[in-house]
Design an enzyme around this catalytic site. Sequence first.
Site, PDB file in Angstrom:
ATOM      1  N   LYS A 110       0.838  -1.202   0.000  1.00  0.00           N
ATOM      2  CA  LYS A 110       0.000   0.000   0.000  1.00  0.00           C
ATOM      3  C   LYS A 110       0.878   1.260   0.000  1.00  0.00           C
ATOM      4  O   LYS A 110       0.624   2.209  -0.742  1.00  0.00           O
ATOM      5  CB  LYS A 110      -0.905  -0.016   1.243  1.00  0.00           C
ATOM      6  CG  LYS A 110      -1.937   1.099   1.247  1.00  0.00           C
ATOM      7  CD  LYS A 110      -2.657   1.204   2.562  1.00  0.00           C
ATOM      8  CE  LYS A 110      -3.895   0.336   2.620  1.00  0.00           C
ATOM      9  NZ  LYS A 110      -4.582   0.430   3.917  1.00  0.00           N
ATOM     10  N   THR A 151     -11.071   0.033  13.840  1.00  0.00           N
ATOM     11  CA  THR A 151     -11.519  -0.659  15.053  1.00  0.00           C
ATOM     12  C   THR A 151     -12.693  -1.558  14.651  1.00  0.00           C
ATOM     13  O   THR A 151     -13.843  -1.249  14.918  1.00  0.00           O
ATOM     14  CB  THR A 151     -11.966   0.343  16.136  1.00  0.00           C
ATOM     15  OG1 THR A 151     -12.878   1.285  15.553  1.00  0.00           O
ATOM     16  CG2 THR A 151     -10.797   1.100  16.712  1.00  0.00           C
ATOM     17  N   LEU A 173     -15.244  13.354   9.491  1.00  0.00           N
ATOM     18  CA  LEU A 173     -15.271  13.502   8.027  1.00  0.00           C
ATOM     19  C   LEU A 173     -16.206  12.496   7.378  1.00  0.00           C
ATOM     20  O   LEU A 173     -16.440  11.407   7.903  1.00  0.00           O
ATOM     21  CB  LEU A 173     -13.875  13.457   7.425  1.00  0.00           C
ATOM     22  CG  LEU A 173     -12.944  12.268   7.588  1.00  0.00           C
ATOM     23  CD1 LEU A 173     -13.280  11.191   6.586  1.00  0.00           C
ATOM     24  CD2 LEU A 173     -11.518  12.738   7.379  1.00  0.00           C
ATOM     25  N   HIS A 201     -33.521  12.464   5.216  1.00  0.00           N
ATOM     26  CA  HIS A 201     -33.882  11.992   3.883  1.00  0.00           C
ATOM     27  C   HIS A 201     -34.199  10.495   3.964  1.00  0.00           C
ATOM     28  O   HIS A 201     -33.325   9.689   4.267  1.00  0.00           O
ATOM     29  CB  HIS A 201     -32.726  12.256   2.926  1.00  0.00           C
ATOM     30  CG  HIS A 201     -33.165  12.297   1.520  1.00  0.00           C
ATOM     31  ND1 HIS A 201     -33.505  13.459   0.870  1.00  0.00           N
ATOM     32  CD2 HIS A 201     -33.373  11.291   0.637  1.00  0.00           C
ATOM     33  CE1 HIS A 201     -33.894  13.166  -0.357  1.00  0.00           C
ATOM     34  NE2 HIS A 201     -33.826  11.870  -0.518  1.00  0.00           N
ATOM     35  N   CYS A 243     -19.260   3.752   9.240  1.00  0.00           N
ATOM     36  CA  CYS A 243     -19.387   4.412  10.552  1.00  0.00           C
ATOM     37  C   CYS A 243     -20.702   4.120  11.256  1.00  0.00           C
ATOM     38  O   CYS A 243     -20.698   3.553  12.348  1.00  0.00           O
ATOM     39  CB  CYS A 243     -19.218   5.916  10.386  1.00  0.00           C
ATOM     40  SG  CYS A 243     -17.515   6.365  10.087  1.00  0.00           S
ATOM     41  N   LYS A 276     -21.429   0.461  12.457  1.00  0.00           N
ATOM     42  CA  LYS A 276     -20.434   0.002  13.427  1.00  0.00           C
ATOM     43  C   LYS A 276     -20.523   0.816  14.727  1.00  0.00           C
ATOM     44  O   LYS A 276     -20.474   0.263  15.824  1.00  0.00           O
ATOM     45  CB  LYS A 276     -19.053   0.166  12.796  1.00  0.00           C
ATOM     46  CG  LYS A 276     -17.899  -0.306  13.625  1.00  0.00           C
ATOM     47  CD  LYS A 276     -16.642  -0.400  12.774  1.00  0.00           C
ATOM     48  CE  LYS A 276     -16.008   0.941  12.530  1.00  0.00           C
ATOM     49  NZ  LYS A 276     -15.264   1.537  13.610  1.00  0.00           N
ATOM     50  N   ARG A 335     -18.941  -1.007   2.150  1.00  0.00           N
ATOM     51  CA  ARG A 335     -19.118  -1.607   3.481  1.00  0.00           C
ATOM     52  C   ARG A 335     -20.537  -1.322   3.993  1.00  0.00           C
ATOM     53  O   ARG A 335     -20.977  -0.180   3.994  1.00  0.00           O
ATOM     54  CB  ARG A 335     -18.082  -1.046   4.461  1.00  0.00           C
ATOM     55  CG  ARG A 335     -16.706  -1.680   4.252  1.00  0.00           C
ATOM     56  CD  ARG A 335     -15.683  -1.075   5.162  1.00  0.00           C
ATOM     57  NE  ARG A 335     -15.280   0.241   4.696  1.00  0.00           N
ATOM     58  CZ  ARG A 335     -14.392   1.014   5.325  1.00  0.00           C
ATOM     59  NH1 ARG A 335     -13.856   0.621   6.458  1.00  0.00           N
ATOM     60  NH2 ARG A 335     -14.061   2.190   4.821  1.00  0.00           N
TER      61      ARG A 335
HETATM   62  C1  UDX Z   1     -20.739   9.514   8.721  1.00  0.00           C
HETATM   63  C2  UDX Z   1     -20.863  10.853   9.477  1.00  0.00           C
HETATM   64  O1  UDX Z   1     -21.703  11.741   8.720  1.00  0.00           O
HETATM   65  C3  UDX Z   1     -19.489  11.470   9.692  1.00  0.00           C
HETATM   66  O2  UDX Z   1     -19.610  12.660  10.465  1.00  0.00           O
HETATM   67  C4  UDX Z   1     -18.618  10.467  10.422  1.00  0.00           C
HETATM   68  O3  UDX Z   1     -17.289  10.973  10.585  1.00  0.00           O
HETATM   69  C5  UDX Z   1     -18.557   9.142   9.672  1.00  0.00           C
HETATM   70  O4  UDX Z   1     -19.885   8.654   9.448  1.00  0.00           O
HETATM   71  P1  UDX Z   1     -20.344   8.748   6.186  1.00  0.00           P
HETATM   72  O5  UDX Z   1     -20.552   7.361   6.700  1.00  0.00           O
HETATM   73  O6  UDX Z   1     -19.191   9.017   5.287  1.00  0.00           O
HETATM   74  O7  UDX Z   1     -20.214   9.776   7.424  1.00  0.00           O
HETATM   75  O8  UDX Z   1     -21.655   9.168   5.350  1.00  0.00           O
HETATM   76  P2  UDX Z   1     -23.013   9.965   5.614  1.00  0.00           P
HETATM   77  O9  UDX Z   1     -23.144  10.991   4.583  1.00  0.00           O
HETATM   78  O10 UDX Z   1     -23.162  10.397   7.021  1.00  0.00           O
HETATM   79  O11 UDX Z   1     -24.113   8.849   5.285  1.00  0.00           O
HETATM   80  C6  UDX Z   1     -24.221   7.647   6.040  1.00  0.00           C
HETATM   81  C7  UDX Z   1     -25.369   6.812   5.533  1.00  0.00           C
HETATM   82  O12 UDX Z   1     -26.615   7.413   5.855  1.00  0.00           O
HETATM   83  C8  UDX Z   1     -25.394   6.595   4.020  1.00  0.00           C
HETATM   84  O13 UDX Z   1     -25.746   5.262   3.743  1.00  0.00           O
HETATM   85  C9  UDX Z   1     -26.465   7.552   3.536  1.00  0.00           C
HETATM   86  O14 UDX Z   1     -27.066   7.158   2.343  1.00  0.00           O
HETATM   87  C10 UDX Z   1     -27.430   7.513   4.696  1.00  0.00           C
HETATM   88  N1  UDX Z   1     -28.285   8.710   4.807  1.00  0.00           N
HETATM   89  C11 UDX Z   1     -27.727   9.918   5.116  1.00  0.00           C
HETATM   90  C12 UDX Z   1     -29.657   8.597   4.642  1.00  0.00           C
HETATM   91  O15 UDX Z   1     -30.189   7.520   4.362  1.00  0.00           O
HETATM   92  N2  UDX Z   1     -30.423   9.726   4.785  1.00  0.00           N
HETATM   93  C13 UDX Z   1     -29.906  10.941   5.098  1.00  0.00           C
HETATM   94  O16 UDX Z   1     -30.687  11.912   5.238  1.00  0.00           O
HETATM   95  C14 UDX Z   1     -28.512  11.047   5.259  1.00  0.00           C
END
Ligand code: UDX
Length: 430
Positions: free
Chosen positions: A25, A76, A143, A244, A253, A256, A320
């Site tokens: 990597k 983790t 993030l 939404h 995230c 988990k 994932r």
């Molecule tokens: C999330 C957190 O937003 C972030 O702050 C943290 O550091 C890591 O976890 P991420 O997993 O990258 O970030 O994506 P995110 O945009 O939060 O979406 C997570 C999931 O929720 C996706 O599957 C998305 O489709 C879903 N989602 C999000 C919905 O179904 N409806 C929404 O209104 C928003």
Amino acid sequence: MGLVTGACLADFGNPVTCVDQDEAKIERLSRREMPFFEPGLPELVTRNLNEGRLRFSSDLPTALKGSRVVFITLGTPPRHDGSADTRAIFEVAKLIAQNLDGYKLVVQKSTAPVGTARAVWRTMKRAARRGAGIDVASNPEFLREGSAIETFMHPDRVVIGAETKRAADLLRKIYAPLFLIETPTVVTTLETAELIKYAANAFLATKISFINEIANLCEAVGADVQVVAKAMGMDRRVGSKFLHAGPGYGGSCFPKDTQALVAFARSQGLRARVVEATIAANQHQIVRMVQKIVRAIGTPRGKRVGVLGLSFKPNTDDVREAPALTIVKGLRRRGVKVTAYDPVAMPRAREMLGRVTFADDVYQAARGADALAIVTEWNAFRNLNLARLRRLMRRPVLCDLRNIYDPEEVEAAGLRYVGVGRGRPGRWDG
Ligand code: UDX
């Protein structure tokens, strides 16, 4: 998280070495090949490599020499009981303690149960020479994949868990560029900082499960969840974000971290009942999506369904816990032939899905299908040629699991529309 953090901190003007034990990597990264898809990351890494602020290495002891601050950004993974496996964090902490060449601030940035940072501090003090200067801080990261650089460079807040002035001052200095753009900062204890991360993620996941539950109710009573969410969000106490409705949350995230919070609460003799319900509702929502598609196509055996979008959200190749994978598997188990398409996530999905047919584009996925399901809201899916879809499909049914289409427009083009929580699409006169 490690690569994005390293590249962004280098971009703030700091000399940064990113270390990983996976030599292949590191070699690929040194050749400017990214291990995953993230918009803007190749450019950021290349710029900082060219300008000499960013380096990649698999040699931890050498990288530690002369580094005053060490960020731990390890995975983790969940254990069978949902708790986070933090062994890698402690192994690395011990290695750092055995290679001290002066004061070090170790910043625990991996998402880990409350108490991890303090335990890391204890472990390091035990493993280090007597009198060696070590501070441990917690600096949770918020993030978001797909907009990781934007969320790192323009966060809503910076959370610093630090219990010595030296540690807090050093972290403030590292994040100084963010304070110039008036990013609010919370400086607090280690445990409080760690809990903030879990509480924020579990709350956002709960918001999504909540609106999905309302969506199901909308279907039963003939209401439109899009309008319900919009009007709910106008109350500033509720807020419009993360309301939404869709196929359920996925990613590395929310699934988990909610599990880990529940496991952590149990370890304290408590129950996190709201979060437990959030998890159950999310799992149910994904299953509901399979039932929704099956209802739209009739007897499933031998039918064809095109699936658009495999990553857990747009602008990433991360699959994932992606609802799309569970939906594809659920459809196949019922004898449905699935043809899937995703702009970037197909190679990763292929590893997880085995014998699914992949299409070269949207229209190939739609050809001869009894329904087309939009599972991930990539921009490329927002303006499809509906007339062409209708001609290509055996039965023109659009299952819009992200509610990105206007049902009337779809039906006017001669396709049947199936959304999430759109019992009877409400007009919005806002
Ligand atoms: C999330 C957190 O937003 C972030 O702050 C943290 O550091 C890591 O976890 P991420 O997993 O990258 O970030 O994506 P995110 O945009 O939060 O979406 C997570 C999931 O929720 C996706 O599957 C998305 O489709 C879903 N989602 C999000 C919905 O179904 N409806 C929404 O209104 C928003």
